[in-house]
Design a protein around this motif. Structure first.
Motif: not given
Length: 406
Positions: A180-195
């Motif tokens: 739970x973070x403003x803007x990009x949440x943790x699940x979305x961040x994981x997806x972006x990192x794995x790119x």
């Protein structure tokens, strides 16, 4: 080289001897004490080596309530508490303090786990962890826990900042991210990192206080390797961090083993060909061979032969660079010379440097000579290798200890 001296404090003589032998077998230097008084004597000895860590029996004859732990923490000695006292109150009391870990002796794997934690203390100063959370208090708390085990910690307050840090720093091996973070949440961040960062080079642990039973699955499907539910206890946190860090390190070690020669850490034959094909045709290529290497192994022993190979590899790395050298096998090495110009003077200077050096070994002094074959200006690598090998053969036929150039 950093210290491998470990302070071992244990009042049971049989346990003391067993752990002492275990540490010695792993290459550590145990300094043994059976009481708080003996421990303080070692700590106050300014002439000794600095301590890497301490393995402490919590209850000692002259410190029955763990008083010795305060002495160690005051001196900022990374401390593993190894004890038979495993009641809940003691466990919580110890883990509230900045210890590396708390290991009950009743665990059959206690001593093996102690070694595992010592290895972490030794290697964690080079292990970087990124903590992502919009709360500075939570980031500080996680950083404080990680610093107990000497990890290097980087902080980010949101997903965008985390992605920028990871893009610029390829040495980070673990990400701890809140959901739970403003803007990009943790699940979305994981997806972006794995790119751009694969599981083989970076582990991700998702963290959330959500009661949503699907949260862990959502994190893992997005690319996370593990998940923690807040609030978590210290032991669970350390176990999951250690497991994920070790997983990435093991995969990196396997990848290195596929690319590098195990003895010299130079690129191996396979890695050499892959690199040359990517960068295109080199200007020149040299093949080097240690003269009469079999005699060195026969007269001095294979351990000295290995020492000679490692010494030469380091000299090659220093002179020509890691990416321009490779060990092809045995006593044979290859050097790529990408710059324009006549390669012979550079290689001749290297040959003379090797011939003039005296290598100190456990079996006496040793001098090496090299035979070197060089080829240049041919259309592909296979032809360069073939021609350089022919020149190497010519150098040996002409008496060795020389450079022959096509």
């Amino acid at each position: 080289m950093h210290s491998r001296h470990v302070l071992l404090v244990e009042d049971n003589p049989s346990v003391l001897r067993a752990v002492q032998r275990m540490l010695e077998n792993e290459g550590y230097v145990p300094l043994c004490a059976s009481s708080r008084r003996e421990m303080l004597h070692i700590l106050n000895d300014q002439s000794g080596e600095p301590l890497m860590a301490c393995v402490l029996d919590y209850c000692l004859p002259d410190a029955p309530e763990g008083e010795a732990l305060a002495d160690l923490l005051q001196r900022q000695v990374p401390t593993i508490v190894l004890t038979a006292r495993n009641d809940l109150a003691t466990r919580e009391q110890v883990l509230l303090q900045p210890v590396v870990d708390y290991i009950p002796k009743e665990n059959p794997s206690a001593y093996e786990y102690t070694l595992r934690m010592l290895r972490r203390i030794e290697h964690n100063p080079g292990s970087r962890v990124l903590v992502v959370d919009d709360s500075s208090a939570i980031r500080g708390y996680l950083k404080q826990l990680l610093r107990r085990q000497l990890y290097e910690v980087v902080e980010a307050a949101n997903g965008d900042a985390a992605l920028a840090i990871l893009s610029a720093d390829s040495s980070i091996r673990l990400v701890l991210t809140d959901h739970d973070m403003p803007g990009m949440n943790g699940v979305r961040l994981c997806s972006e990192i794995r790119r751009f960062r694969k599981s083989e080079e970076l582990a991700i642990i998702g963290i959330s206080s959500s009661q949503d039973p699907s949260m862990s699955a959502r994190f893992i499907k997005a690319g996370a390797d593990d998940f923690l539910t807040k609030p978590f206890n210290h032991e669970e946190f350390f176990c999951r961090v250690t497991r994920n860090i070790e997983y990435v390190e093991n995969l990196c070690a396997l990848a290195r083993a596929a690319r590098e020669d195990m003895l010299t850490n130079l690129p191996n034959r396979r890695s050499f060909f892959e690199r040359i094909q990517r960068q295109g045709q080199p200007y020149a290529l040299a093949m080097l061979d240690i003269d009469h290497f079999k005699r060195i192994n026969d007269n001095y022993g294979h351990d000295v032969g290995d020492q000679a190979l490692c010494w030469l590899a380091e000299l090659l790395r220093e002179t020509f660079g890691q990416e321009n050298t490779a060990r092809f096998g045995g006593e044979e090495f290859v050097v790529v010379l990408p710059d324009a110009g006549d390669p012979w003077p550079l290689l001749e200077a290297f040959r003379q440097r090797v011939a003039a050096a005296v290598l100190a070994t456990s079996h006496g002094e040793l001098q090496l000579t090299l035979s070197i074959g060089v080829a240049a200006n041919l259309p592909d690598v296979s032809q360069l290798l073939k021609k350089a090998d022919a020149q190497l053969y010519q150098a040996k036929q002409a008496g060795r200890n020389r450079v022959c150039s096509a």
